[in-house]
Design a protein around this motif. Structure first.
Motif, PDB file in Angstrom:
ATOM      1  N   ILE A 270       0.787  -1.132   0.035  1.00 28.91           N
ATOM      2  CA  ILE A 270      -0.127   0.008   0.083  1.00 28.91           C
ATOM      3  C   ILE A 270       0.861   1.315   0.095  1.00 28.91           C
ATOM      4  O   ILE A 270       0.566   2.147  -0.749  1.00 28.91           O
ATOM      5  CB  ILE A 270      -1.041   0.034   1.225  1.00 28.91           C
ATOM      6  N   SER A 271       2.069   1.477   1.020  1.00 25.56           N
ATOM      7  CA  SER A 271       2.957   2.419   1.034  1.00 25.56           C
ATOM      8  C   SER A 271       4.154   1.976   1.197  1.00 25.56           C
ATOM      9  O   SER A 271       4.333   0.834   1.566  1.00 25.56           O
ATOM     10  CB  SER A 271       2.374   3.538   1.923  1.00 25.56           C
ATOM     11  N   ASP A 272       5.116   2.870   1.189  1.00 26.23           N
ATOM     12  CA  ASP A 272       6.576   2.721   1.030  1.00 26.23           C
ATOM     13  C   ASP A 272       7.376   4.054   1.126  1.00 26.23           C
ATOM     14  O   ASP A 272       6.491   5.076   1.354  1.00 26.23           O
ATOM     15  CB  ASP A 272       7.125   1.555   0.029  1.00 26.23           C
ATOM     16  N   TRP A 273       8.561   3.834   1.361  1.00 25.63           N
ATOM     17  CA  TRP A 273       9.341   5.359   1.459  1.00 25.63           C
ATOM     18  C   TRP A 273       9.206   6.219   0.224  1.00 25.63           C
ATOM     19  O   TRP A 273       9.533   7.195   0.354  1.00 25.63           O
ATOM     20  CB  TRP A 273      10.904   4.860   1.721  1.00 25.63           C
ATOM     21  N   TYR A 274       8.687   5.601  -0.919  1.00 20.82           N
ATOM     22  CA  TYR A 274       8.300   6.583  -1.992  1.00 20.82           C
ATOM     23  C   TYR A 274       7.124   7.097  -1.989  1.00 20.82           C
ATOM     24  O   TYR A 274       6.733   8.116  -2.888  1.00 20.82           O
ATOM     25  CB  TYR A 274       8.564   5.819  -3.219  1.00 20.82           C
ATOM     26  N   THR A 275       6.155   6.884  -1.144  1.00 19.98           N
ATOM     27  CA  THR A 275       4.934   7.527  -1.193  1.00 19.98           C
ATOM     28  C   THR A 275       4.951   8.802  -0.800  1.00 19.98           C
ATOM     29  O   THR A 275       4.303   9.742  -1.524  1.00 19.98           O
ATOM     30  CB  THR A 275       3.967   6.866   0.236  1.00 19.98           C
ATOM     31  N   PRO A 276       5.790   9.528  -0.078  1.00 22.06           N
ATOM     32  CA  PRO A 276       6.124  10.954   0.124  1.00 22.06           C
ATOM     33  C   PRO A 276       6.201  11.513  -1.308  1.00 22.06           C
ATOM     34  O   PRO A 276       5.771  12.686  -1.585  1.00 22.06           O
ATOM     35  CB  PRO A 276       7.032  11.245   1.071  1.00 22.06           C
ATOM     36  N   SER A 277       7.026  10.694  -2.127  1.00 22.98           N
ATOM     37  CA  SER A 277       7.332  11.587  -3.445  1.00 22.98           C
ATOM     38  C   SER A 277       6.013  11.740  -4.050  1.00 22.98           C
ATOM     39  O   SER A 277       5.523  12.550  -5.010  1.00 22.98           O
ATOM     40  CB  SER A 277       8.226  10.392  -4.240  1.00 22.98           C
ATOM     41  N   HIS A 278       4.937  10.624  -3.984  1.00 24.61           N
ATOM     42  CA  HIS A 278       3.691  10.749  -4.806  1.00 24.61           C
ATOM     43  C   HIS A 278       2.800  12.010  -4.278  1.00 24.61           C
ATOM     44  O   HIS A 278       2.017  12.591  -4.863  1.00 24.61           O
ATOM     45  CB  HIS A 278       3.021   9.462  -4.916  1.00 24.61           C
ATOM     46  N   ILE A 279       2.892  12.102  -2.819  1.00 24.46           N
ATOM     47  CA  ILE A 279       2.495  13.259  -2.117  1.00 24.46           C
ATOM     48  C   ILE A 279       2.653  14.687  -2.647  1.00 24.46           C
ATOM     49  O   ILE A 279       2.098  15.531  -3.111  1.00 24.46           O
ATOM     50  CB  ILE A 279       2.390  13.140  -0.588  1.00 24.46           C
ATOM     51  N   ILE A 280       4.176  14.631  -3.021  1.00 28.01           N
ATOM     52  CA  ILE A 280       4.480  15.937  -3.740  1.00 28.01           C
ATOM     53  C   ILE A 280       4.225  16.234  -4.978  1.00 28.01           C
ATOM     54  O   ILE A 280       3.809  17.212  -5.347  1.00 28.01           O
ATOM     55  CB  ILE A 280       6.116  15.826  -3.238  1.00 28.01           C
ATOM     56  N   HIS A 281       3.871  14.953  -5.732  1.00 25.03           N
ATOM     57  CA  HIS A 281       3.526  15.087  -7.051  1.00 25.03           C
ATOM     58  C   HIS A 281       2.149  15.890  -6.872  1.00 25.03           C
ATOM     59  O   HIS A 281       1.869  16.889  -7.941  1.00 25.03           O
ATOM     60  CB  HIS A 281       3.232  13.827  -7.423  1.00 25.03           C
ATOM     61  N   GLY A 282       1.263  15.506  -5.985  1.00 28.02           N
ATOM     62  CA  GLY A 282      -0.052  16.098  -5.526  1.00 28.02           C
ATOM     63  C   GLY A 282       0.180  17.839  -5.493  1.00 28.02           C
ATOM     64  O   GLY A 282      -0.585  18.577  -6.209  1.00 28.02           O
ATOM     65  N   PHE A 283       1.213  18.134  -4.737  1.00 29.08           N
ATOM     66  CA  PHE A 283       1.341  19.514  -4.523  1.00 29.08           C
ATOM     67  C   PHE A 283       1.777  20.170  -6.002  1.00 29.08           C
ATOM     68  O   PHE A 283       1.179  21.361  -6.133  1.00 29.08           O
ATOM     69  CB  PHE A 283       2.708  19.828  -3.447  1.00 29.08           C
TER      70      PHE A 283
ATOM     71  N   PRO B 216      -1.954  26.472   3.664  1.00 23.02           N
ATOM     72  CA  PRO B 216      -1.192  27.720   3.069  1.00 23.02           C
ATOM     73  C   PRO B 216       0.099  27.232   2.246  1.00 23.02           C
ATOM     74  O   PRO B 216       0.403  26.248   2.653  1.00 23.02           O
ATOM     75  CB  PRO B 216      -0.696  28.545   4.301  1.00 23.02           C
ATOM     76  N   VAL B 217       0.442  27.748   1.345  1.00 25.54           N
ATOM     77  CA  VAL B 217       1.489  27.571   0.425  1.00 25.54           C
ATOM     78  C   VAL B 217       2.861  27.384   1.238  1.00 25.54           C
ATOM     79  O   VAL B 217       3.662  26.261   0.897  1.00 25.54           O
ATOM     80  CB  VAL B 217       2.008  28.682  -0.847  1.00 25.54           C
ATOM     81  N   TRP B 218       3.111  28.151   2.223  1.00 25.01           N
ATOM     82  CA  TRP B 218       4.161  27.957   2.937  1.00 25.01           C
ATOM     83  C   TRP B 218       4.345  26.605   3.764  1.00 25.01           C
ATOM     84  O   TRP B 218       5.323  25.959   3.859  1.00 25.01           O
ATOM     85  CB  TRP B 218       4.389  29.067   4.106  1.00 25.01           C
ATOM     86  N   LEU B 219       3.203  26.100   4.401  1.00 21.85           N
ATOM     87  CA  LEU B 219       3.076  24.869   4.753  1.00 21.85           C
ATOM     88  C   LEU B 219       3.183  23.651   3.856  1.00 21.85           C
ATOM     89  O   LEU B 219       4.079  22.756   4.291  1.00 21.85           O
ATOM     90  CB  LEU B 219       1.695  24.561   5.725  1.00 21.85           C
ATOM     91  N   THR B 220       2.749  23.852   2.768  1.00 23.67           N
ATOM     92  CA  THR B 220       2.856  22.889   1.621  1.00 23.67           C
ATOM     93  C   THR B 220       4.396  22.855   1.220  1.00 23.67           C
ATOM     94  O   THR B 220       4.843  21.607   1.076  1.00 23.67           O
ATOM     95  CB  THR B 220       2.054  23.043   0.388  1.00 23.67           C
ATOM     96  N   VAL B 221       4.882  23.897   0.992  1.00 28.12           N
ATOM     97  CA  VAL B 221       6.282  23.721   0.590  1.00 28.12           C
ATOM     98  C   VAL B 221       7.329  23.197   2.031  1.00 28.12           C
ATOM     99  O   VAL B 221       8.323  22.390   1.488  1.00 28.12           O
ATOM    100  CB  VAL B 221       6.835  25.287   0.187  1.00 28.12           C
ATOM    101  N   ALA B 222       7.123  23.556   3.102  1.00 30.66           N
ATOM    102  CA  ALA B 222       7.640  22.948   4.262  1.00 30.66           C
ATOM    103  C   ALA B 222       7.420  21.620   4.360  1.00 30.66           C
ATOM    104  O   ALA B 222       8.425  20.737   4.623  1.00 30.66           O
ATOM    105  CB  ALA B 222       7.173  23.664   5.409  1.00 30.66           C
ATOM    106  N   LEU B 223       6.212  21.060   4.281  1.00 28.32           N
ATOM    107  CA  LEU B 223       6.224  19.583   4.171  1.00 28.32           C
ATOM    108  C   LEU B 223       6.844  18.988   3.125  1.00 28.32           C
ATOM    109  O   LEU B 223       7.399  17.839   3.257  1.00 28.32           O
ATOM    110  CB  LEU B 223       4.538  19.290   4.133  1.00 28.32           C
TER     111      LEU B 223
ATOM    112  N   GLU C  58      11.422  15.383   1.597  1.00 35.86           N
ATOM    113  CA  GLU C  58      12.634  15.202   0.733  1.00 35.86           C
ATOM    114  C   GLU C  58      13.856  15.036   1.507  1.00 35.86           C
ATOM    115  O   GLU C  58      14.715  14.169   1.419  1.00 35.86           O
ATOM    116  CB  GLU C  58      12.718  16.361  -0.245  1.00 35.86           C
ATOM    117  N   VAL C  59      13.907  15.995   2.508  1.00 31.46           N
ATOM    118  CA  VAL C  59      14.865  15.854   3.738  1.00 31.46           C
ATOM    119  C   VAL C  59      15.057  14.355   4.371  1.00 31.46           C
ATOM    120  O   VAL C  59      15.812  13.566   4.639  1.00 31.46           O
ATOM    121  CB  VAL C  59      15.132  16.855   4.682  1.00 31.46           C
ATOM    122  N   ALA C  60      13.994  14.070   4.960  1.00 34.16           N
ATOM    123  CA  ALA C  60      13.549  12.841   5.733  1.00 34.16           C
ATOM    124  C   ALA C  60      14.038  11.508   4.750  1.00 34.16           C
ATOM    125  O   ALA C  60      14.484  10.597   5.187  1.00 34.16           O
ATOM    126  CB  ALA C  60      12.109  12.710   6.216  1.00 34.16           C
ATOM    127  N   THR C  61      13.494  11.271   3.666  1.00 37.77           N
ATOM    128  CA  THR C  61      13.880  10.329   2.769  1.00 37.77           C
ATOM    129  C   THR C  61      15.195  10.303   2.366  1.00 37.77           C
ATOM    130  O   THR C  61      15.832   9.064   2.219  1.00 37.77           O
ATOM    131  CB  THR C  61      12.679  10.303   1.475  1.00 37.77           C
TER     132      THR C  61
END
Length: 197
Positions: free
Chosen positions: A63-76, A153-160, A165-168
């Motif tokens: 269902i998810s893995d360490w690449y799931t955050p990349s796909h969330i960023i795709h959404g942003f 807010p944009v700042w929160l989306t960018v920060a996330l 990116e840093v965590a992975t």
């Protein structure tokens, strides 16, 4: 007691149409992956909520893995792209565009040419492609990222996004930025650093 039948406005009907269209594109993605011969779930025979291994047979299968955050960023990114590409479009039309782009990427990512590219140019030496479940959930993760970007807010989306990116990068020595870099312009020093994990 009801006051009578509920009447949908034109905006309500348009929203329902676009949400149905987005769901239809996800179904097209799933069916196309099946026609491409992708396996429905991990060959291990079970489904995990999260696969912690990176260079393992279970990566890109659950269902998810360490690449799931990349796909969330795709959404942003797709949310911001949709605002630029479709400035007057309704929310549903923008979301549908994002699903189309993500589904197209998922199909390309699971084609022999990209699977081979991952094996030769990136740290994913044994990459076999995604299971249908994992690929569909990657698109769902993108939708969640898109919906987050709509509200936050944009700042929160960018920060996330930066946090992901840093965590992975720290945990698995890979992230969306490195993945794109290594697919497009492989750097031997990066590949060596990733392989040392």
């Amino acid at each position: 007691m009801s006051d009578g039948p509920v009447t949908l406005t034109a905006d309500d009907r348009a929203t329902r149409f676009w949400l149905a269209a987005a769901a239809a594109f996800l179904i097209v993605q799933i069916v196309t992956l099946a026609l491409m011969g992708r396996i429905p779930i991990c060959e291990c025979g079970y489904v995990r909520l999260f696969e912690p291994g990176v260079n393992t047979a279970g990566n890109s299968q659950h269902i998810s893995d360490w690449y799931t955050p990349s796909h969330i960023i795709h959404g942003f990114l797709f949310y911001w792209l949709a605002i630029v590409a479709l400035p007057r479009a309704a929310f549903g039309a923008r979301l549908t565009l994002a699903v189309v782009v993500e589904a197209a990427w998922e199909l390309l990512e699971n084609s022999p040419i990209i699977i081979d590219r991952y094996r030769t140019a990136t740290m994913a030496i044994g990459y076999q492609g995604d299971s249908i479940l994992n690929s569909a959930m990657d698109t769902v993760a993108m939708v969640l990222g898109f919906l987050f970007a709509v509200r936050a807010p944009v700042w929160l989306t960018v920060a996330l996004a930066i946090g992901f990116e840093v965590a992975t990068a720290i945990v698995i020595r890979d992230n969306l930025t490195l993945n794109v870099l290594m697919l497009v312009w492989p750097v031997e020093a990066v590949k060596a650093w990733q392989a040392a994990l």
